[in-house]
Design an enzyme around this catalytic site. Structure first.
Site, mmCIF file in Angstrom:
data_model
loop_
_atom_site.group_PDB
_atom_site.id
_atom_site.type_symbol
_atom_site.label_atom_id
_atom_site.label_comp_id
_atom_site.label_asym_id
_atom_site.label_seq_id
_atom_site.Cartn_x
_atom_site.Cartn_y
_atom_site.Cartn_z
ATOM 1 N N SER A 40 1.778 -29.955 -36.668
ATOM 2 C CA SER A 40 1.062 -29.027 -35.784
ATOM 3 C C SER A 40 0.177 -28.026 -36.539
ATOM 4 O O SER A 40 -0.668 -27.386 -35.926
ATOM 5 C CB SER A 40 2.058 -28.258 -34.924
ATOM 6 O OG SER A 40 3.050 -27.662 -35.737
ATOM 7 N N ASP A 346 2.635 -18.211 -31.791
ATOM 8 C CA ASP A 346 3.571 -18.545 -30.709
ATOM 9 C C ASP A 346 4.980 -18.833 -31.211
ATOM 10 O O ASP A 346 5.823 -19.275 -30.446
ATOM 11 C CB ASP A 346 3.045 -19.770 -29.939
ATOM 12 C CG ASP A 346 2.975 -21.015 -30.818
ATOM 13 O OD1 ASP A 346 3.201 -20.901 -32.048
ATOM 14 O OD2 ASP A 346 2.699 -22.106 -30.281
ATOM 15 N N HIS A 349 3.830 -21.278 -35.520
ATOM 16 C CA HIS A 349 2.388 -21.404 -35.784
ATOM 17 C C HIS A 349 1.709 -20.064 -35.987
ATOM 18 O O HIS A 349 2.133 -19.057 -35.426
ATOM 19 C CB HIS A 349 1.717 -22.163 -34.640
ATOM 20 C CG HIS A 349 2.431 -23.432 -34.320
ATOM 21 N ND1 HIS A 349 3.118 -23.621 -33.153
ATOM 22 C CD2 HIS A 349 2.611 -24.539 -35.064
ATOM 23 C CE1 HIS A 349 3.688 -24.819 -33.174
ATOM 24 N NE2 HIS A 349 3.399 -25.396 -34.317
#
Ligand SMILES: *[C@@H]1O[C@H](CO)[C@@H](O)[C@H](O)[C@H]1NC(C)=O
Ligand SMILES: *[C@@H]1O[C@H](CO)[C@@H](O)[C@H](O)[C@H]1NC(C)=O
Ligand SMILES: *[C@@H]1O[C@H](CO)[C@@H](O)[C@H](O)[C@H]1NC(C)=O
Length: 374
Positions: A40, A346, A349
């Site tokens: 991610s 969040d 991240h």
């Protein structure tokens, strides 16, 4: 050494302004394409496709993901805006690297195989002994799977071995970040000793991927190290009942997870050094996340970040503004006033602002190591 690289290197030196990652001026390009593998931290839009294969709801396809860039539209990036890979593509005058699984157009200027939640080791390693109805995560999108996707894309990019070597020799490869999900899926479920024991397997898998890409013709590869997991809000909450002496008193980060990451980074650097010896004509560049994020946590004011640096910008109520039952994208989640003042977006991240700082450094690292090898 690295004669084939020299023109690219010189151009990179000339075109990059020290404090800027804006598009390269003059329209001349150092690399023809960017190929990227990862999770991610690098995924520019593959996870919505992979999640849909498993009928898993994908929260990052909801606002406020993408609020700072991309016209506020969620793109599949786990961020309010651009990732490091986006800033690097822009500064090299290349298009944002298109996600392999969802992009409909050409991959002549690169492809991104990274998937949010991807592990280094095959997902089966983590599912061994799962009870029925266990979580489908990690999904089948490991480094090995991403390399298979690269293999299936290759025939559309080049025909002969020589043609492939030429094309990939003019491409920039990113292998990672890898490791976060291997460790984060394990923290709280396996003992630290057991986690420590598979660090070498993870490094070997990354190292083998680098060698495989070199055999395909890659001559410039960037291999990022890991983040300080012990500072990540979700990991801080995983070990919420840790004793006071398990925290670094200067930063509030957990010592033990960070030690595992330091072991990972140190073994990774050793492995890359071995690869450099074996492939002296190839530029293998280690880039850092650990040192940067640690510095941001230690001295937020240097980066114009808020003082409560371990709190996420977008999340629910609770410590670190992070709450498993109300995550960013949920209706009850709240957003900080100014995301550019936060390190964490969040949870694990980072914000676009943090990625921007890191991208600037990576570009100069690419620059420096290019110089060192000249
Ligand atoms: C995972 O994906 C790869 C590549 O698409 C495929 O070859 C493999 O069979 C899949 N494995 C599982 C367990 O689904
Ligand atoms: C997390 O969110 C839930 C749902 O809103 C709430 O009931 C709970 O109190 C929150 N946890 C903390 C620690 O604030
Ligand atoms: C790259 O290196 C050159 C000198 O070799 C230097 O002038 C330039 O500022 C460097 N660029 C970056 C982004 O560090």
């Amino acid at each position: 050494m690295g004669c084939r690289l020299m023109p690219a290197v010189v151009l990179l030196l000339l075109l990059l302004l020290p404090s800027s990652v804006e598009p390269a001026a003059g329209g001349r390009r150092q690399y023809d394409a960017i190929f990227s593998f990862g999770d991610s931290f690098t995924d520019t839009g593959n996870n919505p496709v992979v999640f849909s294969w498993y009928n898993v709801f994908d929260i990052v396809m909801r606002p406020p993901y993408g609020m700072t860039f991309f016209g506020g539209r969620p793109t599949g990036r786990n961020c309010n805006g651009r990732l490091v890979i986006d800033f690097i593509a822009q500064s090299l005058g290349l298009p944002l690297v298109p996600p392999y699984l969802s992009h409909r157009g050409s991959f002549r200027q690169g492809a991104n195989f990274a998937v949010g939640g991807a592990t280094t080791l095959d997902s089966s390693f983590f599912h061994a002994g799962d009870p029925p109805g266990a979580s489908p995560f990690p999904l089948n999108s490991s480094l090995g799977v991403q390399l298979q996707w690269f293999e299936s894309l290759k025939p559309s990019l080049c025909k002969t071995t020589q043609e492939c070597k030429d094309f990939f020799g003019r491409s920039l490869f990113f292998v990672g970040e890898f490791g976060i999900n291997d460790y984060h899926f394990s923290f709280g479920k396996r003992s630290m000793q057991e986690i420590r024991s598979f660090v070498p397997d993870i490094i070997r898998t990354i190292s083998m991927a680098v060698e495989k890409l070199i055999s395909d013709g890659a001559t410039t590869l960037v291999v990022p190290g890991m983040i300080p997991s012990g500072c990540s809000p979700p990991i801080l909450l995983t070990f919420a009942d840790a004793d006071a002496d398990e925290y670094d008193s200067n930063t509030g980060c957990l010592k033990e997870p960070n030690k595992i990451v330091m072991l990972h980074n140190s073994l990774l650097k050793d492995a890359l050094q071995k690869l450099r010896k074996k492939h002296p004509d190839v530029s293998i560049i280690y880039t850092d996340l650990f040192r940067h994020i640690s510095e941001m946590v230690r001295s937020p004011e240097k980066f114009r970040f808020r003082k409560d640096i371990l709190s996420v910008c977008c999340g629910g109520s609770g410590r670190y503004h992070y709450n498993d039952s109300v995550v960013c994208g949920d209706e009850g989640a709240t957003i900080c006033e100014d995301p550019s003042k936060s390190l964490y977006w969040d949870g694990v991240h980072l914000t676009e602002a943090a990625y921007h700082y890191i991208a600037k450094d990576w570009l100069s690292t690419i620059n420096l190591s290019a110089r060192a090898s000249s």
